[in-house]
Motif scaffolding. Structure first.
Motif, mmCIF file in Angstrom:
data_model
loop_
_atom_site.group_PDB
_atom_site.id
_atom_site.type_symbol
_atom_site.label_atom_id
_atom_site.label_comp_id
_atom_site.label_asym_id
_atom_site.label_seq_id
_atom_site.Cartn_x
_atom_site.Cartn_y
_atom_site.Cartn_z
ATOM 1 N N GLU A 83 0.830 -1.210 0.000
ATOM 2 C CA GLU A 83 0.000 0.000 0.000
ATOM 3 C C GLU A 83 0.864 1.260 0.000
ATOM 4 N N GLU A 84 1.984 1.227 0.704
ATOM 5 C CA GLU A 84 2.887 2.383 0.711
ATOM 6 C C GLU A 84 3.497 2.598 -0.672
ATOM 7 N N LEU A 85 3.855 1.506 -1.345
ATOM 8 C CA LEU A 85 4.371 1.631 -2.706
ATOM 9 C C LEU A 85 3.313 2.207 -3.639
ATOM 10 N N LEU A 86 2.080 1.717 -3.545
ATOM 11 C CA LEU A 86 1.015 2.197 -4.420
ATOM 12 C C LEU A 86 0.716 3.673 -4.162
ATOM 13 N N ALA A 87 0.799 4.096 -2.911
ATOM 14 C CA ALA A 87 0.600 5.517 -2.604
ATOM 15 C C ALA A 87 1.708 6.346 -3.224
ATOM 16 N N ALA A 88 2.951 5.845 -3.173
ATOM 17 C CA ALA A 88 4.066 6.564 -3.795
ATOM 18 C C ALA A 88 3.899 6.612 -5.307
ATOM 19 N N ALA A 89 3.446 5.503 -5.907
ATOM 20 C CA ALA A 89 3.223 5.481 -7.350
ATOM 21 C C ALA A 89 2.104 6.442 -7.747
ATOM 22 N N ALA A 90 1.041 6.490 -6.938
ATOM 23 C CA ALA A 90 -0.064 7.408 -7.231
ATOM 24 C C ALA A 90 0.418 8.858 -7.200
ATOM 25 N N MET A 91 1.258 9.189 -6.245
ATOM 26 C CA MET A 91 1.795 10.543 -6.168
ATOM 27 C C MET A 91 2.710 10.835 -7.362
ATOM 28 N N ARG A 92 3.582 9.878 -7.682
ATOM 29 C CA ARG A 92 4.525 10.090 -8.785
ATOM 30 C C ARG A 92 3.803 10.202 -10.127
#
Length: 357
Positions: A83-92
């Protein structure tokens, strides 16, 4: 595809592997890819080491790997890390809902997965392009053709566009892709946009921040961040379709180290900005070097250049004997694709080899 357009966004109506008719897969053909240094070494056993591998479009200056806790190697990845990776991907990627993003062990895994759970379809691929798209859809029994422009794709159920294209670097404007997506949505079709090399282009080149209907976007991590061996990529789609893709991948699809390193990289916009500037400068340097050696530069991206030379076949042999590996194309024997050298020693070796060709 027979379901209504509304059902296209409902994973329950996309069919499943068990519900699809069993078809005999097409015989797999051997596809030539870059990066096969074992084959290059066998072909040129007397070449100097270390080899300079310019046969891929991978950033030669990778993102620095952060320190990782020892236990990340000995336990299964946790959902919270994903979930932390997906949040970072969503921001990027400027995606409003992280639920629209699916993490996978590389975009190649996604390219192979999509044809397996969609109903038998008429597929048109804008080409010439990355050949795995065509091979994977044919292998699952779909009717596949390669077309030279989007105007010829109006009869397809599924349209696939690599944007920017590999190897030509052609970029289809987002407005044109949206037009195609809207037409496909009306007949329960699907647009697949492979944005493997888009990270170092202007953000307007991508469609992910305002995703069109009936569209799946594939984003590579390893190419721009120079960590292809990490095996990490993303699919971005409507949340219902994203959920279906996530279910097909199954649990623990991405390793714990990949989740942690991917998050660190995607949360570092300063590294990406500096890398983009350097790649653009290196692209210009490589273009000048190729032109000085008699090549016509046809296009590419900041991560690779496509060039034409009438003696391309002989040049591949010459470079191979000098320990320089480039990408050749059997269907276009005058084309060569060059990745970027990493470090001054590699640049100097390439220059010397090219001038002696």
């Amino acid at each position: 595809m027979k379901a209504s357009s509304a059902n296209m966004r409902d994973p329950e109506h996309l069919g499943s592997v068990s519900s699809l008719p069993i078809t005999q897969p097409a015989a797999a053909e051997q596809i030539s890819h870059g990066g096969n240094l074992d084959a290059a070494r066998r072909r040129f056993p007397g070449a100097p080491e270390p080899w300079i591998d310019l046969s891929t479009g991978i950033n030669p200056a990778p993102f620095p790997i952060p320190d990782l806790p020892a236990e990340i190697w000995s336990r299964l990845p946790m959902r919270s890390e994903e979930e932390e990776l997906l949040a970072a991907a969503a921001m990027r990627y400027r995606v409003a809902d992280p639920g629209m993003i699916v993490a996978a062990p590389g975009t190649q895994a996604l390219i192979q997965l999509l044809p397996r759970f969609l109903p038998m379809s008429s597929v048109e691929i804008l080409g010439p392009t990355y050949e795995e798209h065509e091979a994977c859809w044919i292998r699952q029994g779909h009717r596949v053709s390669v077309v030279s422009d989007l105007d010829r794709s109006n009869r397809a159920d599924v349209v696939i566009v690599v944007n920017p294209n590999n190897p030509t670097g052609r970029v289809i404007p987002s407005s044109a892709l949206r037009t195609v997506a809207q037409a496909l949505a009306k007949k329960n079709g699907l647009l697949v946009v492979d944005e493997a090399f888009v990270d170092v282009l202007p953000e307007t080149a991508s469609v992910v921040s305002d995703l069109p209907p009936a569209t799946i976007v594939l984003r590579s991590f390893g190419k721009t961040y120079g960590l292809a061996g990490l095996r990490l990529g993303f699919a971005i789609a409507d949340t219902s379709l994203a959920s279906r893709i996530r279910a097909e991948l199954g649990p623990w699809a991405v390793s714990g180290p990949a989740l942690r390193i991917g998050k660190a990289a995607l949360c570092n916009p300063h590294w990406l900005a500096a890398t983009t500037t350097r790649l653009q400068s290196d692209q210009q340097r490589l273009d000048a070097m190729l032109e000085a050696a008699g090549f016509a530069v046809l296009g590419g991206t900041p991560l690779f250049r496509l060039a034409r030379h009438f003696e391309a076949v002989k040049i591949v042999e010459h470079l191979g004997r000098h320990g320089v590996h480039v990408r050749a194309f059997s269907h276009e024997p005058q084309w060569l694709r060059f990745g970027l050298p990493g470090g001054e020693a590699a640049w100097n070796r390439l220059s010397t080899a090219l001038l002696g060709a």
